[in-house]
Design a protein around this motif. Structure first.
Motif, PDB file in Angstrom:
ATOM      1  N   SER A 178      36.859  51.269  40.449  1.00  0.00           N
ATOM      2  CA  SER A 178      38.122  50.300  41.265  1.00  0.00           C
ATOM      3  C   SER A 178      36.744  49.252  42.502  1.00  0.00           C
ATOM      4  N   MET A 197      36.236  40.705  42.213  1.00  0.00           N
ATOM      5  CA  MET A 197      37.283  40.137  41.606  1.00  0.00           C
ATOM      6  C   MET A 197      38.280  41.008  42.815  1.00  0.00           C
ATOM      7  N   ALA A 206      41.071  42.486  45.822  1.00  0.00           N
ATOM      8  CA  ALA A 206      42.097  43.070  45.526  1.00  0.00           C
ATOM      9  C   ALA A 206      42.447  42.986  43.878  1.00  0.00           C
ATOM     10  N   SER A 207      42.277  42.204  42.719  1.00  0.00           N
ATOM     11  CA  SER A 207      42.455  41.532  42.035  1.00  0.00           C
ATOM     12  C   SER A 207      41.610  43.432  40.854  1.00  0.00           C
ATOM     13  N   GLY A 208      40.451  43.436  42.097  1.00  0.00           N
ATOM     14  CA  GLY A 208      39.823  44.527  40.783  1.00  0.00           C
ATOM     15  C   GLY A 208      40.218  46.122  41.262  1.00  0.00           C
ATOM     16  N   GLY A 216      42.913  47.190  40.954  1.00  0.00           N
ATOM     17  CA  GLY A 216      44.295  46.888  40.347  1.00  0.00           C
ATOM     18  C   GLY A 216      43.876  47.217  39.014  1.00  0.00           C
ATOM     19  N   LEU A 217      43.170  46.201  39.043  1.00  0.00           N
ATOM     20  CA  LEU A 217      42.025  46.691  37.839  1.00  0.00           C
ATOM     21  C   LEU A 217      41.524  47.900  37.076  1.00  0.00           C
ATOM     22  N   THR A 255      44.252  50.889  37.340  1.00  0.00           N
ATOM     23  CA  THR A 255      44.823  50.671  35.715  1.00  0.00           C
ATOM     24  C   THR A 255      44.465  51.192  34.864  1.00  0.00           C
TER      25      THR A 255
END
Length: 179
Positions: free
Chosen positions: A7, A20, A22-24, A26-27, A30
């Motif tokens: 993350s 990325m 905040a999207s990073g 989450g990814l 995940t």
């Protein structure tokens, strides 16, 4: 550890990965959870023979066992539901105060989880040992496992609290970009 490293690399960019934001985060979470699932499946396959499904066995009612499981599990389920609802309300209120308040709330929650999750893990592992002892009708051993876990969990919590306090500036620097 993989979640934190992946993350971090995906949020800020690192190790050849793009930044990325905040999207990073989450990814990264995940991907690390998916890796955890694969690791667990590999461990199960390594230690157990292949699982076969017997539909008749699955459809046979176990009403007595189901009622027992529900009667034992509903308090913990209710507690988990209340905790989730508490977090929902907390984050909703923090979001009404703006992005900075939400970020600080999230940081404080993560530090708090860092403090308690290892002790919770010890408690969950102990549940198996207590259950095995009770299954062998060794109630004294089950009691001793409970005492052992409570003491170790408390000591671990104290040690982690001391470390968080000693390194609070470094931990905060990792979690807060804009003071």
């Amino acid at each position: 550890t993989i979640n934190a490293l992946l993350s971090y690399a995906l949020v800020y960019g690192g190790y050849g990965l793009p930044a990325m934001g905040a999207s990073g985060a989450g990814l990264g979470t995940t991907l690390s959870m998916g890796l955890g699932v694969l690791l667990n499946l590999w461990l199960i396959r390594r230690r157990q023979p292949p699982i076969t499904v017997n539909l008749r066995h699955l459809l046979t009612p176990y009403h007595q066992h189901t009622a027992s499981i529900i009667s034992l599990g509903w308090p913990a389920s209710l507690q988990q539901l209340q905790f989730a609802l508490h977090l929902l309300v907390l984050f909703f209120l923090a979001s009404q105060l703006g992005a900075s308040a939400l970020a600080v709330t999230f940081m404080v929650l993560n530090v708090g989880l860092l403090l308690v999750l290892p002790s919770i893990g010890i408690g969950q592992a102990t549940i198996t040992l207590v259950g095995q002892a009770l299954g062998r009708h060794q109630s004294q051993l089950a009691y001793q496992w409970g005492q052992f876990a409570a003491l170790r969990g408390l000591l671990l919590g104290i040690i982690i609290a001391i470390l968080i306090n000693a390194f609070s500036e470094h931990i905060t620097a990792l979690l807060i970009i804009n003071p």
